[in-house]
Design an enzyme around this catalytic site. Structure first.
Site, PDB file in Angstrom:
ATOM      1  N   MET A  92       0.727  -1.129  -0.102  1.00  0.00           N
ATOM      2  CA  MET A  92       0.082   0.101  -0.160  1.00  0.00           C
ATOM      3  C   MET A  92       0.898   1.169  -0.072  1.00  0.00           C
ATOM      4  SD  MET A  92      -2.588  -1.502  -0.118  1.00  0.00           S
ATOM      5  CE  MET A  92      -1.499  -3.042  -0.742  1.00  0.00           C
ATOM      6  N   CYS A  93       1.143   1.824  -1.094  1.00  0.00           N
ATOM      7  CA  CYS A  93       2.085   2.827  -1.279  1.00  0.00           C
ATOM      8  C   CYS A  93       1.377   3.937  -1.126  1.00  0.00           C
ATOM      9  CB  CYS A  93       2.821   2.706  -2.666  1.00  0.00           C
ATOM     10  SG  CYS A  93       3.343   0.940  -2.872  1.00  0.00           S
ATOM     11  N   ARG A  94       1.933   5.387  -1.364  1.00  0.00           N
ATOM     12  CA  ARG A  94       1.492   6.634  -1.255  1.00  0.00           C
ATOM     13  C   ARG A  94       2.193   7.348  -2.463  1.00  0.00           C
ATOM     14  NH1 ARG A  94      -3.000   6.784   1.462  1.00  0.00           N
ATOM     15  NH2 ARG A  94      -3.101   4.896   0.436  1.00  0.00           N
TER      16      ARG A  94
END
Lengths: 261, 261, 261, 261
Positions: free
Chosen positions: A1-3
């Protein structure tokens, strides 16, 4: 779950978006709020367009919060269209070639999400990459494979190319019993135009927001300040921010939008 | 606010203490509980004794949680006395030479804490290092400087050497108006004996625990499981775990303990 | 054109072979003699067997000559069977997952050579990897792909498995017009037995030597001292150094040797 | 024995000087000609001026020849005044903070050379750094210490400041019996003006060349092409390349030059 964060507009120093805001992307690397992984410390990357037709890349495997090079570059690099990404790995190695953004010719791509049971589907997804582009397959992520597949699916009409590959991947994951999850919240650009996708099948899509002004548009996986002007992008929609036009938000897999390009 | 673990006892694979427990040191690198910094992602290190009189070191600047080398080494390295440390930097650079543990001759040292206003005191603390040892000053941390100062203060009587330097540092920080804080929770070993200190002035000391059995002693900044046998070390105390003896816990700056060595 | 060393024999510290000799592997990393690339500064790796059935790995992307961790590990790690490798990349990324040795289960592999026009053949070679092993394809080198292909070709009879894959690869490169070059000088081990191959098609094979004593056997891409006991392995031969036996040298693709296993 | 290049002139992409020439600085990192160390693989750095009054820095510990980020940055960064440096370490750690260039406020500095018996002189040289600047002492090299000493010695008159510190260091090394060697071939800039020094005591000075045209001046430790216009800077001279003026070459420690500033 990157940003991640994507910007298109007046030429500006990257620092105004990447390092300076209260809840900047670099701050999100050590403490994200709207992500299942609050820490995004598995590498990061910048991609930006300048005078050269092909974008520049700066990718590193250390956490964004401790990289002094990143601060210098965000202060000194100016761009009218740039991407920044902090990574929380979901099984693939921590290498620069697995860090986002990915570049191919004049195109730039980054992604937040995952394709469930990646080990099982990897070969099929890699099979979607054309022979011509396969030498550009430098890493092992689902993200890079999906991007290269899109590149070979008629990238000159980027929304149609994305829809074609998303439909194929949706068929893949639905073949499993029970069906696998697939989340795809991604940005794509060619130096002029910026596209952002929020899509999921068998799962909730990862968050996506944008904010537009006369100076430009910024699209993010989570807002970097408490401003109320952030627009939530609904699931299964694309944001199309072409140079010289207001951004449009359209449902994916919808005839009108194909014609609109 | 780093996290660390020290072990002395029967020869064992490091993995049983560093990577395998539910709340292992590697787990603490991404989510510590009793620390003001829940993330300790600014590098890490192992130090261990084997057949060679001088300890081995493995130090890296990437986070412990994503280092595959660390997992292999913890599985394959066996030792009767080892240190492991995950770092949350407090102002100094993320370099291997700033990562703990530090080694000098047969001695090994690691630290959790800080000396307030370090930029102001650094030169004075470095001035405590003997000329002979100054070439070993490879980094810029307060921790390494304090260790090298202790090395030159009669390290053959390690508790006395530590007390001598702690007293000097206490004088330093009390000279400021208002006085600076100083927290020192540290481990020291020579290949046979293990010492752990919990000390603070003008501040609360960082936590320190140990657990002893017939197989050995393990000393930690926070417990790595919910076992009830963890002993809390009070502030301003030292744990002395000499080879072949039960561990003793003594107050620092106390005549009897000096005689006891 | 990488450089490597493999050892099987009495348990010994790695430093006696990797870092201490006058022309040690670490010295070869900065100045190799019998290689087209005199500098092997594109990462390195150690692989070794200990008490655990699976080997340990330590791989890094910086040059071997400047890695202090490597010196500590070579001093402290003891093994009866180990590999060390310094890399000169030939087109693929400088990442840990592209560094040798490669491990799969109890097997260890490293390689010096290349498969010409790798971008063209890559997909076919990856196609030789079984579905079960494909998730272990972590990098993009020809070396790792060839190893994983061998793993799925009946690795319990390692010379036959190697010959099967080498024959397939020979067919591949001969299909091109003009034919591509293929050089394969490699080591393979399972914790007990050690195999080393020197093979080429459409090209000269990279050098390979070994030296055997009562204490053990060491196999190298170039000698690390001026001792006269080094035996040159002829092209298209395999060295078989099974536990408890003298090493044998046999021609590849030869009936007798298949029976001999 | 490092290699470096400094440029002042019309704004240009760094690639025209750092990566593109036949014998570019990046080529020199793997094969220098006029250096005792032909390999400069112990890290590298870029420093450049743009719109911001303080320079940008990009420093890395891996070899320049394999860093893809460096290629992207040299293509995309444009500057009227920049430094690039490839390092061959002479005893101090391979860390970013030990890589050149060094920055302090608006000043940029890089160095090729060494101060003999550095371990012996280090404390004295560090003693020349003012208290105000000592927190900027991030590494352990002689180069950084000399730069910070110059910064505190009246850097607004840079040649006088350099001479003052060089004279002090000359006294230091001459105190030893036999005297120590000291080589100093360095570049210094403030965003407008560029200074390059070639000096040695008890030794030959490292080479220094420059080439000037209407477009600007480039100063190098060794020429990056076979052009005949390279001017050799004699030992114990300084090149002064102020904005808007032709470069001047003056002997060091010479009254006229002090007045000339």
């Amino acid at each position: 779950m990157c940003r991640w964060i994507a910007y298109r507009g007046e030429t500006t120093a990257l620092e105004h978006y990447v390092t300076e805001p209260a809840h900047s992307l670099v701050a999100q690397s050590i403490h994200a709020l709207e992500s299942t992984a609050s820490i995004n410390g598995d590498g990061f990357g910048l991609g930006w367009y300048g005078l050269h037709p092909e974008p520049g890349l700066y990718r590193e495997i250390r956490p964004a919060w401790s990289d002094e090079n990143l601060r210098y570059l965000c202060r000194h690099l100016q761009s009218h269209l740039f991407f920044a990404h902090v990574r929380a790995a979901t099984g693939t190695a921590i290498t620069r070639v697995n860090c986002h953004p990915f570049a191919s010719g004049k195109w730039l791509f980054m992604h937040n999400g995952y394709l469930g049971n990646w080990s099982r589907w990897r070969r099929q997804v890699e099979g979607l990459i054309t022979d011509e582009l396969y030498p550009s397959r430098n890493g092992t992520t689902d993200s890079e494979a999906i991007f290269l597949a899109m590149m070979g699916a008629g990238i000159d009409r980027p929304v149609a190319a994305a829809e074609k590959i998303l439909a194929t991947l949706t068929n893949f994951v639905n073949r499993n019993e029970p069906a696998d999850r697939f989340r795809f919240t991604a940005a794509l650009a060619n130096g002029r135009d910026l596209y952002a996708f929020r899509y999921a099948v068998n799962d909730h899509a990862n968050t996506l927001y944008y904010r537009e002004s006369e100076r430009g548009i910024v699209i993010v996986s989570e807002p970097f300040d408490r401003d109320k002007d952030w627009v939530t992008v609904p699931e299964n929609h694309v944001v199309i921010a072409c140079a010289g036009e207001r951004a449009r938000m359209l449902p994916l897999f919808h005839r009108h939008q194909e014609a609109a390009e």
